[in-house]
Design a protein around this motif. Structure first.
Motif, short mmCIF file in Angstrom:
data_model
loop_
_atom_site.label_atom_id
_atom_site.label_comp_id
_atom_site.label_asym_id
_atom_site.label_seq_id
_atom_site.Cartn_x
_atom_site.Cartn_y
_atom_site.Cartn_z
N ARG A 183 45.93 80.59 36.75
CA ARG A 183 45.88 79.93 38.05
C ARG A 183 44.48 79.38 38.27
O ARG A 183 43.49 80.07 37.99
N VAL A 184 44.40 78.16 38.77
CA VAL A 184 43.11 77.55 39.08
C VAL A 184 43.00 77.40 40.59
O VAL A 184 43.84 76.75 41.22
N LEU A 185 41.97 78.02 41.18
CA LEU A 185 41.73 77.91 42.61
C LEU A 185 40.41 77.17 42.81
O LEU A 185 39.34 77.67 42.46
N SER A 186 40.50 75.95 43.36
CA SER A 186 39.31 75.15 43.63
C SER A 186 38.86 75.43 45.05
O SER A 186 39.63 75.29 46.01
N VAL A 187 37.60 75.85 45.19
CA VAL A 187 37.10 76.34 46.48
C VAL A 187 35.83 75.59 46.88
O VAL A 187 35.14 75.03 46.03
N PRO A 188 35.50 75.59 48.16
CA PRO A 188 34.23 74.99 48.59
C PRO A 188 33.06 75.75 47.99
O PRO A 188 33.17 76.94 47.67
N PRO A 189 31.94 75.08 47.81
CA PRO A 189 30.76 75.78 47.29
C PRO A 189 30.37 76.97 48.17
O PRO A 189 30.42 76.90 49.40
N GLU A 202 34.34 76.27 42.03
CA GLU A 202 33.93 75.42 43.14
C GLU A 202 34.39 73.98 42.88
O GLU A 202 34.52 73.55 41.74
N HIS A 203 34.63 73.24 43.97
CA HIS A 203 35.12 71.86 43.87
C HIS A 203 34.26 71.00 42.95
O HIS A 203 34.75 70.03 42.35
N THR A 204 32.98 71.33 42.85
CA THR A 204 32.03 70.46 42.16
C THR A 204 31.82 70.81 40.69
O THR A 204 31.02 70.17 40.01
#
Length: 377
Positions: A74-80, A51-53
């Motif tokens: 691979r790093v995938l930053s996603v919304p909570p 998650e982004h946070t």
């Protein structure tokens, strides 16, 4: 939904403290144990679903260690993620597609897979990925405390537990606050050993999980997923594995609101990790502490328990210092996991350092890095 403001614990990663950049050094023993637990190999495709946070130092520590092993990271930053069915229309196509292509998924989400249909356990089991979840535990504190317990010590505790409970007819849980509940018709999650394709496991590793056919009695909740620590006693009365009554002020109202069609008892877990925090930890840390107990109620679907998919109201209910009896025999006494004194368990712990240090269940006494078990890659 957020935690009770008086709970003293964060309600999401955005509210969790971040670590200083140099603390990555102290995270590495826990990260090494994490990679050993997932059995990561050179050349495997690793997806860090974060998650982004989430604290960047945590992401960097895991990513760097995986890359050092020779994995393709691979790093995938996603919304909570939202809890349960709070936002059922949330688009998760990118997350799902990435998950389908990975050999190993390391997930840093607050609400976790149990709350989202595209990443629910049936979807994980249908794929070849090995899925490791840092559910509320993608923090420096979780890696420095519970993450430092050597995997071999946890597996020794788990195997000993499963041997002791094999064939048991009932588990009774009581507490000083008034919990008195009995689970029967038990199916225990077997010791999986190394993660296999389609496996889902939490980290830090935590305990022995079971599914009851029947649950009878009262649970006085000390912390739960939807309310945090209640302002006043929150009581659940169960009959025939269904929650028949919810009492306890605003927390009870919040819990009823979240699943207006009612709840059933989905599973329970006996905590086995002596290094996991209780004080200051999130609920999903506290529940794994050696000598703790929690159980998960889930929402009914059209009045019935449907276990093949999410109930969209899964709520884990914590009892911090219970007494647990297995067929009437003491297993936990007022929060003390009795098998921590077992000679066979102490013999396993002695491979990594002094058993009195390895098995000390005061998580404020952080395990020195030389006793954390995994050799440097």
């Amino acid at each position: 939904m957020t935690n009770n403001p008086y709970a003293g614990s964060p309600f999401s990663y955005v509210d969790a403290s971040t670590a200083g950049p140099y603390s990555i050094v102290e995270l590495m023993p826990g990260v090494r144990n994490l990679l050993a637990y997932v059995q990561l190999k050179a050349g495997e495709r690793v997806l860090l679903l974060m998650e982004h946070t989430v604290d960047p130092v945590v992401v960097q520590a895991i990513g760097a260690a995986a890359a050092y092993v020779g994995a393709d990271v691979r790093v995938l930053s996603v919304p909570p993620f939202s809890p349960g069915g709070w936002d059922r229309q949330a688009p998760l196509d990118i997350e799902t597609a990435a998950f389908h292509e990975a050999d190993v998924v390391i997930s840093g989400t607050w609400w976790g897979e149990v709350h989202t249909e595209p990443l629910f356990f049936d979807q994980i089991k249908s794929r070849s990925s090995r899925f490791l979840s840092l559910h509320m535990t993608a923090t420096a504190a979780a890696l420095v405390t519970g993450g430092r317990l050597p995997p071999e010590v946890f597996y020794a505790l788990l195997r000993r537990t499963l041997h002791q409970v094999a064939g048991a007819e009932s588990v009774r849980v009581t507490s000083a606050l008034g919990t008195d509940v009995t689970f029967s018709g038990l199916a225990w999650d077997p010791d999986p050993g190394a993660l296999r394709p389609g496996d889902w496991r939490p980290f830090p590793y935590g305990g022995a999980n079971f599914w009851p056919r029947d649950t009878e009695g009262v649970i006085v909740v000390e912390d739960c997923t939807f309310t945090g620590v209640p302002e006043e006693p929150l009581r659940l009365t169960l009959e025939n594995n269904l929650v028949r009554k919810i009492e306890g002020g605003m927390a009870a109202e919040q819990l009823r609101r979240y699943a207006p069609d009612g709840y059933y008892m989905r599973h329970g877990l006996v905590g086995l990790n002596p290094k996991v925090r209780i004080a200051g930890g999130t609920q999903f840390e506290r529940e794994k502490h050696a000598g703790a107990f929690y159980c998960g109620i889930d929402g009914l679907t059209n009045g019935a328990p449907i276990k093949s998919g999410p109930g969209f109201a899964h709520c884990d209910c914590q009892v911090d210092r219970p007494t647990v009896l297995v067929d009437g025999e003491p297993f936990i006494e007022r929060g003390r996991l009795l098998m921590l004194d077992d000679p066979d368990i102490r013999e396993v712990a002695a491979r990594f350092g002094p058993p009195d240090v390895i098995l000390d269940d005061n998580p404020l006494m952080i395990l020195p890095r030389r006793f954390t078990g995994v050799e440097t890659y």
